[in-house]
Design an enzyme around this catalytic site. Structure first.
Site, PDB file in Angstrom:
ATOM      1  N   LEU A  66     -46.895  17.497 -12.553  1.00  0.00           N
ATOM      2  CA  LEU A  66     -45.958  18.251 -13.487  1.00  0.00           C
ATOM      3  C   LEU A  66     -44.568  18.388 -12.911  1.00  0.00           C
ATOM      4  O   LEU A  66     -44.362  19.184 -12.045  1.00  0.00           O
ATOM      5  CB  LEU A  66     -46.435  19.460 -14.211  1.00  0.00           C
ATOM      6  CG  LEU A  66     -45.637  20.151 -15.259  1.00  0.00           C
ATOM      7  CD1 LEU A  66     -45.510  19.168 -16.462  1.00  0.00           C
ATOM      8  CD2 LEU A  66     -46.372  21.425 -15.352  1.00  0.00           C
ATOM      9  N   ALA A  67     -43.569  17.387 -12.904  1.00  0.00           N
ATOM     10  CA  ALA A  67     -42.340  17.689 -12.112  1.00  0.00           C
ATOM     11  C   ALA A  67     -41.420  18.369 -13.068  1.00  0.00           C
ATOM     12  O   ALA A  67     -41.608  18.261 -14.295  1.00  0.00           O
ATOM     13  CB  ALA A  67     -41.791  16.292 -12.262  1.00  0.00           C
ATOM     14  N   HIS A  68     -40.804  19.218 -12.318  1.00  0.00           N
ATOM     15  CA  HIS A  68     -39.837  20.270 -13.218  1.00  0.00           C
ATOM     16  C   HIS A  68     -38.950  20.890 -11.939  1.00  0.00           C
ATOM     17  O   HIS A  68     -39.161  20.761 -10.926  1.00  0.00           O
ATOM     18  CB  HIS A  68     -40.716  21.167 -13.644  1.00  0.00           C
ATOM     19  CG  HIS A  68     -41.443  22.212 -12.852  1.00  0.00           C
ATOM     20  ND1 HIS A  68     -42.711  21.847 -12.207  1.00  0.00           N
ATOM     21  CD2 HIS A  68     -41.247  23.366 -12.261  1.00  0.00           C
ATOM     22  CE1 HIS A  68     -42.999  22.839 -11.561  1.00  0.00           C
ATOM     23  NE2 HIS A  68     -42.415  23.771 -11.540  1.00  0.00           N
ATOM     24  N   ALA A  69     -37.851  21.390 -12.583  1.00  0.00           N
ATOM     25  CA  ALA A  69     -37.071  22.066 -11.675  1.00  0.00           C
ATOM     26  C   ALA A  69     -36.367  23.205 -12.635  1.00  0.00           C
ATOM     27  O   ALA A  69     -36.811  23.622 -13.774  1.00  0.00           O
ATOM     28  CB  ALA A  69     -35.608  21.344 -11.379  1.00  0.00           C
TER      29      ALA A  69
END
Length: 295
Positions: A66-69
């Site tokens: 789960l990619a996020h920033a």
């Protein structure tokens, strides 16, 4: 359609896509958000920098990242993208590599996506839901899988709450009384027998990730489901936070739940830190919390 599937635009779904490495895989997921007019390109680069800074903590379940920033001006609206890779890619997470599914989360604020992440945890924890994502041949089939409400992760023998499912006549403070050595009085303990080294629980569990908005919320949702089954939700508060805040707040908590990569980043914070490998597994979190609170 669930709130989860509502956040995934059909144009933000890519199936059987080639990628050379984890950076390319994240960039694919970020480009989909850009195409769906949910983010700008700078958000994609921020997602990559987050992994470079904190390690592969975004790989929160076997084969799933789960990619996020952090939310900033590059996030135009809350949205998710979905990428299934043509070939599995190692992200550097020994417990959950290699990755075949990558979803990118763009969060416009800290709360709008919580229900969607809870629904996603349910889909991934359900073997049928996960198989549907792995085998979907069209975007509409992906959306159908994301819109399905799968059963919670079975806990087997550790999932049997027995008398710990409710504190009954036991005082609430006895339901979560942590010892100095990390032990605790269980919910069905005899209140007349108290460990002389025991101290009252601080009634707080922290779940921690690099930004406090993605994987930490995911972990919080699953841990809350465990406490709900125990009947302890009214006694223990679970809060999701980032690494910087966690270092300052650690001693307010009974325990920190996080990934191995984030645990390395945190270092010694003066409170018990428990590593969770599969953020969708109620069974794993159940076992960890039973150790912490000696249930």
């Amino acid at each position: 359609m669930s709130q989860l599937s509502d956040l995934v635009d059909p144009t933000a779904i890519l199936l059987d896509a080639p990628a050379q490495d984890w950076r390319a895989a994240i960039r694919l997921s970020g480009d989909l958000l850009v195409s769906a007019e949910a983010t700008t390109g700078s958000y994609t680069e921020a997602m990559i920098r987050t992994v470079e800074e904190h390690g592969p903590y975004i790989v929160i379940a076997p084969g799933f990242a789960l990619a996020h920033a952090r939310p900033d001006d590059s996030v135009l609206r809350t949205a998710l993208s979905f990428v299934r890779l043509a070939e599995p890619i190692p992200f550097g997470n020994a417990a959950n590599d290699p990755v075949t599914l990558v979803m990118a989360l763009a969060a416009a604020d800290s709360s709008a996506h919580q229900a969607a992440l809870a629904a996603l945890a349910g889909v991934l924890a359900d073997p049928a839901g996960r198989r549907a994502l792995d085998s979907a041949s069209t975007p509409s089939e992906v959306l159908a899988a994301l819109g399905a409400d799968g059963p919670a992760d079975a806990t087997g023998s550790t999932g049997s709450t027995g008398s710990t499912g409710s504190t009954g006549s036991t005082d609430a403070s006895m339901a979560a009384t942590a010892g100095a050595d990390g032990s605790a009085a269980s919910a069905d303990s005899d209140p007349a027998v108290v460990d002389p080294d025991a101290v009252p629980s601080k009634n707080l569990i922290l779940t921690v990730c690099g930004n406090g908005l993605g994987t930490s919320l995911f972990l919080k949702n699953t841990a809350e489901q465990v406490l709900d089954r125990w009947g302890w939700s009214s006694y223990l508060d679970i809060q999701a936070t980032d690494t910087i805040s966690a270092k300052g707040r650690a001693k307010e908590a009974d325990v920190i739940l996080t990934s191995g990569a984030i645990a390395d980043t945190l270092g010694d914070v003066g409170v018990r830190v428990e590593i969770i490998e599969n953020f969708t597994s109620q069974a794993e979190i159940d076992a960890v919390l039973r150790r912490v609170y000696a249930v």
